[in-house]
Design an enzyme around this catalytic site. Sequence first.
Site, mmCIF file in Angstrom:
data_model
loop_
_atom_site.group_PDB
_atom_site.id
_atom_site.type_symbol
_atom_site.label_atom_id
_atom_site.label_comp_id
_atom_site.label_asym_id
_atom_site.label_seq_id
_atom_site.Cartn_x
_atom_site.Cartn_y
_atom_site.Cartn_z
ATOM 1 N N ASP A 174 0.806 -1.228 0.000
ATOM 2 C CA ASP A 174 0.000 0.000 0.000
ATOM 3 C C ASP A 174 0.839 1.278 0.000
ATOM 4 O O ASP A 174 0.314 2.360 -0.226
ATOM 5 C CB ASP A 174 -0.933 0.032 1.219
ATOM 6 N N GLU A 272 -9.977 0.440 -2.386
ATOM 7 C CA GLU A 272 -11.004 -0.304 -1.643
ATOM 8 C C GLU A 272 -11.503 0.466 -0.420
ATOM 9 O O GLU A 272 -12.605 0.233 0.059
ATOM 10 C CB GLU A 272 -10.457 -1.664 -1.208
#
Length: 789
Positions: A174, A272
């Site tokens: 990430d 997400e």
Amino acid sequence: MCPKSLQSCLTLCDSVDCSPPGSFGLISNDCLPSSAGMNAAVRAVVRMGIYVGAKVYFIYEGYQGMVDGGSNIVEANWESVSSILQVGGTIIGSARCQDFRTREGRLKAACNLVQLGITSLCVIGGDGSLTGAHIFQTEWSGLLEELAHDGKISAEQVQKHGHLNVVGMVGSIDNDFCGTDMTIGTDSALHRIIEVVDAIMTTAQSHQRTFVLEVMGRHCGYLALVSALACGADWVFLPESPPEEGWQENMCIKLSENRARKKRLNIIIVAEGAIDTQNKPITSEQIKELVVTQLGYDTRVTILGHVQRGGTPSAFDRILASRMGVEAVVALLQATPETPACVVSLSGNQAVRLPLMECVQMTQEVQKAMDERRFKDAVQLRGRSFENNLNTYKRLAIKLPDSEIPKSNCNVGVVNVGAPAAGMNAAVRAAVRVGISEGHKMFAVYDGFEGFAKGQIKEIGWGDVGGWTGQGGSILGTKRILPGKYLEDIAAQMRTHGISALLIIGGFEAYLGLLELLAARQKHEEFCVPMVMVPATVSNNVPGSDFSIGADTALNTITDTCDRIKQSASGTKRRVFIIETMGGFCGYLANMGGLAAGADAAYIFEEPFDIRDLQSNVEHLTEKMKTSIQRGLVLRNESCSENYTTDFIYQLYSEEGKGVFDCRKNVLGHMQQGGAPSPFDRNFGTKISARAMQWISSKLRESAGKGKKFLSEDSVCVLGISKRTLLFQPVAELKKETDFEHRIPKEQWWLKLRPLMKILAKYKVSFEVSDASQLEPVQPRGAEEPAAI
């Protein structure tokens, strides 16, 4: 700790008074799923630790393995990490551990470490894992005292192992850890995303579809943002920067405008964890329903999921993880009982050490800012790189109406020069769109300086460069021809088209051409305009920049090919592969490709070698092949030696290796220049070209209405990354730093990494650690423009 200087330790001194530097424990993160590139870090820590004379222990299954002890903590040897560079995930495993959250669990872990003499811990993980390591370090002396009181360890052990040193490396796809430009695994995840986007774009164009692509990033939108930049997505949703009120209507207007411009597909990328300004989730299904209901477009949703975590690590991640692993071992060697836990980070193009808990606290501050809906603060806390990426995306994705763009009355030319390099088209797209948003007219020059002289010049619009980011080669066309013999004609064309500034995207020929245009100013006033060069060449040999557009794609091609070649010999007898890479006299591809692919040797022009060196390398490889290691890899830069050719080296290794191994050779050739650009090259090309256009605009604004001619040398520059800084360097000043005969800079940063490749291949060489710094503050330094990669 070795009583001699650190440099002595790092040259593998054999003198009797050089004591080993203790034992290292190597643990993978226990909180997060693994990310590609972790094994490269594991390999680097193990081999660098063995290199300096330490014992290195694998701690399997994260903190759970540390608590359970026994067979979960095993001494590693050189061969334990052989052939793992190309393997995703982590060979030492990863697991969640509730026991380690309790003092009782940490007591067990401390006892297990002390019994093996482990007093240095290298942790690869996210902020949770690193926070756990910090707590463990601060409690260490108290834990040992309690263990001694309970009779589980001796007073002598308490005294001998009285402090624990901790160094962290961040493994997370990430890129959500503050203090580092890139975390291990992020680049590989971007590769997976871009591969899917490229595949989707072909089918979407055929059917005129809209695709909503959901990528990972529950709390951080880095993957979504950078993949949106890399593919030119129509819209992106991020947790840190929610869309403004009324986004539904604005997005639909944007999509319909793009369709009206004959764009056959729409790409929407969603993190997400995407939210709106009220912290309510925005899901990919909601977006699909909106597009279908409002616009009636055929719309599909693709959720990438855990495919982003898997696969083979990219060349960038392998090199990053190897550098971080070595730096972590050096940091542990230099640590004292007073040294706080640190994390090894990447700043621009340099490895730095930062206070672990400061980074963790800043990372947690981002989430706090989002929870409190302070989204501007959240973006700023992510760092200048994230903020610049977001601003660049907005500028390139959203075109203001012509009536709202103040006209500059300036015409800017864009030309590609030299050999094709993947990422050139992304750079042209960024230049054109930023130029138009600045109010300039943009002119594309086709076929390099030769096309310039022939008048192959055409105005290029916003929509003309749509979809260019993912295309390899040069859509504008590019040639190696220099402007020297065409100066009269080029000056005439600049006068005819009213060219006010020039952006040159290319390699060493572009650099030489810029010098020729600068020299021609005295004779042709048309060249008295701002001119800037953006380096783009697979050779990475342009003075003034650590990186060139296209070099990363070429490195990935080399690395992938080496992986396949080694795999092709699986199950056969021991075999050594001799591989020739491109690069002219510049050994960047051979050296860095060797580091990424785990080569045993890389022959380059910058480091002269003779027959004795070749013989020594063959003997070294022969000894390795007598162990369980069955594959050898040798890279040779195409112009490293006039006489020691690829054929010669192949024949030498074949003859000397008889009875132990056989040989094969491969010349990779022009496949290194082709293919779709890597995510790094797309984004680097986009960002650096956008910055170059901003520089041009600022120069033009300075002279607006003054009829000013640009005569100073600082109006002709090369834009590049130098260590941690993005620099515009006058091309005239770079002349003294250039070896024109061999077409390379006189000093090249990557040569400092050369010993690293040799150490990891088990050679006894010295390793320069002069750049290894003390702990630095997390906050950015000074007013310099950061060169976040």
